[in-house]
Write a protein that holds these residues in place. Structure first.
Motif, PDB file in Angstrom:
ATOM      1  N   ASP A  81       0.853  -1.182   0.000  1.00 12.50           N
ATOM      2  CA  ASP A  81       0.000   0.000   0.000  1.00 12.50           C
ATOM      3  C   ASP A  81       0.893   1.237   0.000  1.00 12.50           C
ATOM      4  OD1 ASP A  81      -1.712   2.120   0.516  1.00 12.50           O
ATOM      5  OD2 ASP A  81      -2.855   1.051   2.043  1.00 12.50           O
ATOM      6  N   TYR A  82       0.999   1.888  -1.147  1.00 15.81           N
ATOM      7  CA  TYR A  82       1.924   3.009  -1.263  1.00 15.81           C
ATOM      8  C   TYR A  82       1.573   4.165  -0.324  1.00 15.81           C
ATOM      9  CZ  TYR A  82       5.114   6.450  -3.077  1.00 15.81           C
ATOM     10  OH  TYR A  82       6.111   7.377  -3.161  1.00 15.81           O
ATOM     11  N   ASN A  83       0.311   4.300   0.034  1.00 15.43           N
ATOM     12  CA  ASN A  83      -0.083   5.374   0.954  1.00 15.43           C
ATOM     13  C   ASN A  83       0.503   5.184   2.346  1.00 15.43           C
ATOM     14  OD1 ASN A  83      -1.662   6.906  -0.868  1.00 15.43           O
ATOM     15  ND2 ASN A  83      -3.270   5.378  -0.690  1.00 15.43           N
ATOM     16  N   ALA A  84       1.028   4.003   2.630  1.00 17.92           N
ATOM     17  CA  ALA A  84       1.643   3.726   3.926  1.00 17.92           C
ATOM     18  C   ALA A  84       3.173   3.716   3.836  1.00 17.92           C
ATOM     19  CB  ALA A  84       1.157   2.378   4.457  1.00 17.92           C
ATOM     20  N   TRP A  85       3.759   3.912   2.651  1.00 13.50           N
ATOM     21  CA  TRP A  85       5.213   3.834   2.477  1.00 13.50           C
ATOM     22  C   TRP A  85       5.919   4.705   3.501  1.00 13.50           C
ATOM     23  CZ3 TRP A  85       9.360   6.990   1.654  1.00 13.50           C
ATOM     24  CH2 TRP A  85      10.543   6.356   1.273  1.00 13.50           C
ATOM     25  N   PRO A  86       6.978   4.251   4.104  1.00 10.35           N
ATOM     26  CA  PRO A  86       7.789   3.062   3.873  1.00 10.35           C
ATOM     27  C   PRO A  86       7.274   1.779   4.520  1.00 10.35           C
ATOM     28  CG  PRO A  86       8.838   4.406   5.534  1.00 10.35           C
ATOM     29  CD  PRO A  86       7.615   5.152   5.070  1.00 10.35           C
ATOM     30  N   PHE A  87       6.163   1.865   5.264  1.00 14.73           N
ATOM     31  CA  PHE A  87       5.521   0.644   5.728  1.00 14.73           C
ATOM     32  C   PHE A  87       4.951  -0.075   4.521  1.00 14.73           C
ATOM     33  CE2 PHE A  87       5.349   3.618   9.261  1.00 14.73           C
ATOM     34  CZ  PHE A  87       5.781   2.844  10.325  1.00 14.73           C
ATOM     35  N   ILE A  88       4.852  -1.383   4.574  1.00 16.69           N
ATOM     36  CA  ILE A  88       4.339  -2.143   3.425  1.00 16.69           C
ATOM     37  C   ILE A  88       2.806  -2.150   3.416  1.00 16.69           C
ATOM     38  CG2 ILE A  88       4.261  -4.448   4.469  1.00 16.69           C
ATOM     39  CD1 ILE A  88       5.708  -3.700   0.994  1.00 16.69           C
ATOM     40  N   SER A  89       2.193  -1.903   4.583  1.00 17.87           N
ATOM     41  CA  SER A  89       0.729  -1.940   4.668  1.00 17.87           C
ATOM     42  C   SER A  89       0.225  -0.914   5.669  1.00 17.87           C
ATOM     43  CB  SER A  89       0.268  -3.331   5.116  1.00 17.87           C
ATOM     44  OG  SER A  89       0.667  -3.569   6.464  1.00 17.87           O
ATOM     45  N   ARG A  90      -1.054  -0.600   5.550  1.00 16.43           N
ATOM     46  CA  ARG A  90      -1.674   0.301   6.523  1.00 16.43           C
ATOM     47  C   ARG A  90      -1.730  -0.357   7.896  1.00 16.43           C
ATOM     48  NH1 ARG A  90      -4.924   4.892   4.372  1.00 16.43           N
ATOM     49  NH2 ARG A  90      -4.623   4.773   2.142  1.00 16.43           N
ATOM     50  N   PHE A  91      -1.855  -1.678   7.921  1.00 14.51           N
ATOM     51  CA  PHE A  91      -1.856  -2.379   9.203  1.00 14.51           C
ATOM     52  C   PHE A  91      -0.558  -2.100   9.962  1.00 14.51           C
ATOM     53  CE2 PHE A  91      -0.449  -5.954  11.757  1.00 14.51           C
ATOM     54  CZ  PHE A  91      -1.485  -6.042  12.675  1.00 14.51           C
ATOM     55  N   GLU A  92       0.578  -2.245   9.300  1.00 14.77           N
ATOM     56  CA  GLU A  92       1.864  -1.968   9.942  1.00 14.77           C
ATOM     57  C   GLU A  92       1.949  -0.502  10.382  1.00 14.77           C
ATOM     58  OE1 GLU A  92       5.188  -3.132   7.550  1.00 14.77           O
ATOM     59  OE2 GLU A  92       4.769  -5.264   7.799  1.00 14.77           O
ATOM     60  N   TYR A  93       1.519   0.389   9.524  1.00 14.81           N
ATOM     61  CA  TYR A  93       1.559   1.815   9.838  1.00 14.81           C
ATOM     62  C   TYR A  93       0.698   2.125  11.062  1.00 14.81           C
ATOM     63  CZ  TYR A  93       0.889   6.871   9.181  1.00 14.81           C
ATOM     64  OH  TYR A  93       0.814   8.220   9.364  1.00 14.81           O
ATOM     65  N   LYS A  94      -0.536   1.622  11.073  1.00  8.31           N
ATOM     66  CA  LYS A  94      -1.440   1.869  12.197  1.00  8.31           C
ATOM     67  C   LYS A  94      -0.885   1.257  13.483  1.00  8.31           C
ATOM     68  CE  LYS A  94      -4.725   3.856   9.820  1.00  8.31           C
ATOM     69  NZ  LYS A  94      -5.059   5.245   9.928  1.00  8.31           N
ATOM     70  N   HIS A  95      -0.281   0.074  13.375  1.00 12.65           N
ATOM     71  CA  HIS A  95       0.325  -0.562  14.547  1.00 12.65           C
ATOM     72  C   HIS A  95       1.441   0.322  15.115  1.00 12.65           C
ATOM     73  CE1 HIS A  95       2.972  -3.253  16.821  1.00 12.65           C
ATOM     74  NE2 HIS A  95       1.848  -3.876  17.139  1.00 12.65           N
ATOM     75  N   ALA A  96       2.290   0.827  14.243  1.00 13.10           N
ATOM     76  CA  ALA A  96       3.387   1.696  14.682  1.00 13.10           C
ATOM     77  C   ALA A  96       2.846   2.993  15.293  1.00 13.10           C
ATOM     78  CB  ALA A  96       4.312   1.996  13.512  1.00 13.10           C
ATOM     79  N   LEU A  97       1.757   3.526  14.750  1.00  8.97           N
ATOM     80  CA  LEU A  97       1.144   4.728  15.325  1.00  8.97           C
ATOM     81  C   LEU A  97       0.633   4.467  16.738  1.00  8.97           C
ATOM     82  CD1 LEU A  97      -0.912   6.235  12.364  1.00  8.97           C
ATOM     83  CD2 LEU A  97       0.994   7.321  13.566  1.00  8.97           C
ATOM     84  N   ARG A  98       0.098   3.280  16.963  1.00 12.41           N
ATOM     85  CA  ARG A  98      -0.423   2.953  18.293  1.00 12.41           C
ATOM     86  C   ARG A  98       0.683   2.674  19.304  1.00 12.41           C
ATOM     87  NH1 ARG A  98      -3.997   0.140  15.034  1.00 12.41           N
ATOM     88  NH2 ARG A  98      -2.977  -1.846  15.450  1.00 12.41           N
ATOM     89  N   HIS A  99       1.879   2.305  18.805  1.00 17.01           N
ATOM     90  CA  HIS A  99       2.979   1.928  19.696  1.00 17.01           C
ATOM     91  C   HIS A  99       4.272   2.654  19.332  1.00 17.01           C
ATOM     92  CE1 HIS A  99       0.339  -1.279  21.034  1.00 17.01           C
ATOM     93  NE2 HIS A  99       0.151  -1.592  19.771  1.00 17.01           N
ATOM     94  N   PRO A 100       4.261   3.993  19.318  1.00 17.35           N
ATOM     95  CA  PRO A 100       5.484   4.721  18.936  1.00 17.35           C
ATOM     96  C   PRO A 100       6.532   4.690  20.048  1.00 17.35           C
ATOM     97  CG  PRO A 100       3.830   6.266  19.656  1.00 17.35           C
ATOM     98  CD  PRO A 100       3.183   4.905  19.661  1.00 17.35           C
ATOM     99  N   ARG A 101       7.784   4.761  19.652  1.00 14.05           N
ATOM    100  CA  ARG A 101       8.862   4.862  20.626  1.00 14.05           C
ATOM    101  C   ARG A 101       9.203   6.316  20.914  1.00 14.05           C
ATOM    102  NH1 ARG A 101      12.742   0.239  18.163  1.00 14.05           N
ATOM    103  NH2 ARG A 101      11.437  -1.499  18.780  1.00 14.05           N
ATOM    104  N   ARG A 102       8.969   7.174  19.947  1.00 13.43           N
ATOM    105  CA  ARG A 102       9.231   8.604  20.092  1.00 13.43           C
ATOM    106  C   ARG A 102       7.969   9.368  19.678  1.00 13.43           C
ATOM    107  NH1 ARG A 102      14.985   8.444  20.055  1.00 13.43           N
ATOM    108  NH2 ARG A 102      15.642   6.669  18.843  1.00 13.43           N
ATOM    109  N   LEU A 103       8.031  10.662  19.826  1.00 13.83           N
ATOM    110  CA  LEU A 103       6.945  11.538  19.386  1.00 13.83           C
ATOM    111  C   LEU A 103       5.626  11.217  20.068  1.00 13.83           C
ATOM    112  CD1 LEU A 103       7.718  11.340  15.565  1.00 13.83           C
ATOM    113  CD2 LEU A 103       8.540  13.063  17.152  1.00 13.83           C
ATOM    114  N   ALA A 104       5.670  10.556  21.230  1.00 10.64           N
ATOM    115  CA  ALA A 104       4.442  10.141  21.885  1.00 10.64           C
ATOM    116  C   ALA A 104       4.161  10.914  23.168  1.00 10.64           C
ATOM    117  CB  ALA A 104       4.519   8.650  22.198  1.00 10.64           C
ATOM    118  N   GLY A 105       4.961  11.932  23.450  1.00  8.94           N
ATOM    119  CA  GLY A 105       4.773  12.657  24.699  1.00  8.94           C
ATOM    120  C   GLY A 105       5.481  11.950  25.846  1.00  8.94           C
TER     121      GLY A 105
END
Length: 108
Positions: A81-105
């Motif tokens: 899914d190019y809209n999620a690049w460099p993630f290969i899928s929106r699932f991976e992107y959404k997962h990373a958004l829910r579990h960030p290591r930085r930029l999370a306050g």
């Protein structure tokens, strides 16, 4: 991709007339999220993958720096899914958004 966002000719900060457009700022934040995460980069190799491949696709007889063939661009886009690049899928992107290591306050 980040080399497209700065100049080697002079030092400057990304403020004022050098500030990033909000669209590019979101892109860069997604790259940081990916680089700081645990997902492998699984896209096929092409130069400048963050510049939409179909906008760079040209006939083989008309080629210059940063162009790629239509077949190569199509193959790249079919990989995920190019809209999620460099993630290969929106699932991976959404997962990373829910579990960030930085930029999370601050941790609670």
């Amino acid at each position: 991709m980040s080399w497209l966002l700065y100049s080697d000719m002079k030092e400057h900060r990304l403020v004022g007339r050098h500030s990033l457009d909000p669209v590019w700022k979101r892109e860069v934040l997604r790259w940081i999220l990916f680089l700081d995460g645990d997902f492998e980069y699984r896209w096929p190799k092409i130069s400048l993958p963050g510049l939409h491949p179909m906008r760079r696709a040209r006939p083989m007889w008309l080629s210059w720096h940063n162009t790629i063939s239509h077949d190569r661009a199509s193959g790249f886009l079919a990989a995920g899914d190019y809209n999620a690049w460099p993630f290969i899928s929106r699932f991976e992107y959404k997962h990373a958004l829910r579990h960030p290591r930085r930029l999370a306050g601050r941790p609670r």
